[in-house]
Design a protein around this motif. Structure first.
Motif, PDB file in Angstrom:
ATOM      1  N   VAL A 335      -1.782  -4.887   1.795  1.00 23.42           N
ATOM      2  CA  VAL A 335      -2.051  -4.045   2.965  1.00 23.42           C
ATOM      3  C   VAL A 335      -3.219  -4.660   3.725  1.00 23.42           C
ATOM      4  N   ALA A 336      -2.959  -5.003   4.998  1.00 26.08           N
ATOM      5  CA  ALA A 336      -4.006  -5.666   5.791  1.00 26.08           C
ATOM      6  C   ALA A 336      -4.858  -4.630   6.503  1.00 26.08           C
ATOM      7  N   PHE A 337      -6.147  -4.903   6.596  1.00 32.47           N
ATOM      8  CA  PHE A 337      -7.011  -4.082   7.448  1.00 32.47           C
ATOM      9  C   PHE A 337      -7.593  -5.016   8.516  1.00 32.47           C
ATOM     10  N   GLY A 338      -6.718  -5.394   9.449  1.00 34.61           N
ATOM     11  CA  GLY A 338      -7.090  -6.363  10.482  1.00 34.61           C
ATOM     12  C   GLY A 338      -7.632  -7.623   9.832  1.00 34.61           C
ATOM     13  N   ASP A 339      -8.698  -8.182  10.443  1.00 35.45           N
ATOM     14  CA  ASP A 339      -9.345  -9.354   9.843  1.00 35.45           C
ATOM     15  C   ASP A 339     -10.550  -8.929   9.007  1.00 35.45           C
ATOM     16  N   LEU A 340     -10.705  -7.603   8.807  1.00 33.94           N
ATOM     17  CA  LEU A 340     -11.877  -7.131   8.059  1.00 33.94           C
ATOM     18  C   LEU A 340     -11.635  -7.150   6.555  1.00 33.94           C
ATOM     19  N   ASP A 341     -10.387  -6.899   6.136  1.00 33.05           N
ATOM     20  CA  ASP A 341     -10.116  -6.850   4.697  1.00 33.05           C
ATOM     21  C   ASP A 341      -8.608  -6.883   4.454  1.00 33.05           C
ATOM     22  N   PHE A 343      -5.959  -5.522   1.139  1.00 31.73           N
ATOM     23  CA  PHE A 343      -5.913  -4.855  -0.173  1.00 31.73           C
ATOM     24  C   PHE A 343      -4.637  -5.279  -0.899  1.00 31.73           C
ATOM     25  N   LEU A 344      -4.806  -5.716  -2.135  1.00 33.97           N
ATOM     26  CA  LEU A 344      -3.646  -6.016  -2.965  1.00 33.97           C
ATOM     27  C   LEU A 344      -3.464  -4.826  -3.897  1.00 33.97           C
ATOM     28  N   VAL A 345      -2.333  -4.145  -3.742  1.00 34.52           N
ATOM     29  CA  VAL A 345      -2.078  -2.916  -4.491  1.00 34.52           C
ATOM     30  C   VAL A 345      -1.009  -3.198  -5.539  1.00 34.52           C
ATOM     31  N   ALA A 346      -1.364  -3.048  -6.802  1.00 39.02           N
ATOM     32  CA  ALA A 346      -0.386  -3.223  -7.882  1.00 39.02           C
ATOM     33  C   ALA A 346      -0.438  -1.954  -8.718  1.00 39.02           C
TER      34      ALA A 346
END
Ligand SMILES: Cc1cc2nc3c(=O)[nH]c(=O)nc-3n(C[C@H](O)[C@H](O)[C@H](O)COP(=O)(O)OP(=O)(O)OC[C@H]3O[C@@H](n4cnc5c(N)ncnc54)[C@H](O)[C@@H]3O)c2cc1C
Length: 398
Positions: A335-341, A343-346
């Motif tokens: 899940v991208a948060f623009g160029d700020l972060d 998240f890899l969700v498993a």
């Protein structure tokens, strides 16, 4: 195609109808060989790479980066593409009807129609909010944002829905416009936190990232109505909005219930572990549309895998062999948060790191190339220009 009411006699090759040609349906078509007479139906001309459509909001990607022509892909697999929606499926008779009133006969049908926007009966959603589900819709949001933020007038944008799509939409607005001092942003979520069904870590990380900007996060705040002026929350609070983006999640399309594949409206179609409809032995339901005995996350990768499994099971069923079970791989969600972060969700574990954006980009580039392998010098040139163009637009500006 056959005319209405006259059903074509059984062909020598088993006839397979594939309804919906995005991840699941297209993969099933690509897996079925010339021993089947395959017709693929979809109202849209383009395969769309949905996991990156948020990047249209910031213009980091352009519509052409995320689309592939269905007709060419289906023809390359040796099959027929009918650009039309299927309006009815009569599994008992083995026929389907298109919106254009054509009737097609099938021996097997693979249903891969995905989902539609959940509106929860909130008044004004369809009329005043912009949906966030297709390339065309996200491109329209990107263009509207650019037009709104051309001048110096104070603007307020509301993202309704704090699931992964809402978080990605907010991130893209910040990627492009966070330096603007005339922009107020709101994200509204009914649950206790952003992506709270996954882990509280995402909510905490997003709050930290937006501290420096004019962003308000409204949780435990179900939307009561969307109006021309903005968004009214159930507690009575009103948020002024120049642009409201609706990311409220998905429900099943009406076709599933109308075709008696789902017991009630808005419900997904129950299938057994082999992806065969619980109701009709000649129908397989795959991708987001399927309700498996053990829930599988509604992700593109699973839809692709189910397309492979359904094609294998059509081959087995046609040969009178036992069907194979669908065994989902463990695939993390990025899940991208623009160029700020990113998240890899498993499962319920989350790893946050901006460098994971490269992983999301790699999944997109590699899978698009697998779906449409370059077969000519021209196609290699097109692929190269997609990679170069996207890389340039994603690079941080100096
Ligand atoms: C905004 C957004 C972001 C996402 N991000 C990610 C992500 O980062 N990672 C991830 O893994 N997944 C992501 N997903 C989920 C992923 O896109 C879906 O799981 C995947 O698209 C499901 O594939 P599908 O083939 O089942 O359905 P879809 O891809 O939805 O395709 C359904 C197709 O059926 C067609 N259709 C519908 N009705 C009919 C009809 N009556 N007749 C004929 N055709 C019809 C549609 O036109 C469409 O082409 C995202 C989804 C959205 C909306």
């Amino acid at each position: 195609m056959i005319s209405r009411r006259r059903v074509k006699p059984l062909a020598t090759r088993p006839r397979v109808a594939i309804v919906g040609a995005n991840f699941g349906g297209l993969r099933a078509a690509q897996e079925l060989g010339p021993e089947f007479d395959v017709t693929v139906f979809d109202p849209s001309a383009w395969f769309e790479w949905l996991p990156n459509i948020h990047e249209l909001v910031s213009r980091a990607k352009r519509p052409a980066d995320l689309r592939l022509p269905r007709k060419r892909l289906v023809a390359a697999a040796g099959h027929r593409f009918v650009r039309d929606a299927v309006s009815a499926i009569d599994a008992k008779r083995g026929t389907l009807t298109t919106a254009g009133d054509e009737v097609h006969a099938f021996d097997f049908c693979i249903v891969a129609v995905g989902g539609v926007d959940a509106t929860y009966g909130v008044p004004g959603v369809e009329r005043y909010a912009m949906p966030f589900r297709s390339v065309e819709q996200c491109d329209a949001i990107g263009r509207r944002l650019a037009a709104l933020l051309k001048g110096r007038k104070a603007r307020s944008i509301v993202v309704a829905g704090g699931g992964f799509a809402g978080v990605e939409a907010l991130g893209e607005i910040l990627r492009r416009y966070r330096s603007r001092d005339n922009l107020a942003l709101h994200i509204v979520e009914a649950g206790p936190g952003l992506m709270s069904g996954v882990s509280p870590r995402i909510d905490a990380a997003v709050r930290k990232h937006v501290r420096a900007y004019d962003v308000q996060i409204h949780t435990r705040s179900p939307v009561a109505a969307i109006t021309p002026a903005g968004v009214r929350l159930q507690g009575g609070k009103r948020l002024r909005s120049d642009l409201t983006i609706w990311t409220g999640g998905s429900v099943a399309p009406p076709l599933l219930h109308a075709a008696r594949l789902a017991p009630k409206p808005l419900q997904w179609a129950p299938v057994d572990a082999t992806l065969r409809s619980r109701r009709y032995g000649n129908v397989f339901v795959i991708g987001d549309a399927a309700a498996l005995p053990a829930a599988v996350p509604k992700q593109a990768f699973h839809a692709l895998e189910m397309g492979e499994c359904a094609a294998a099971n059509v081959r087995r069923a046609a040969a009178g062999r036992a069907l194979r079970r669908y065994r989902p791989s463990r695939t993390p969600l990025l899940v991208a948060f623009g160029d700020l972060d990113t998240f890899l969700v498993a499962g319920r574990s989350v790893v946050a790191n901006p460098t994971l954006a490269a992983g999301k980009e790699a999944v997109y580039q590699v899978t698009m190339t697998q779906i449409d392998p370059p077969s000519s010098v021209r196609a290699i040139g097109q692929l190269a220009s997609r990679v170069i163009g996207v890389t340039r637009r994603l690079a941080p500006s100096r």
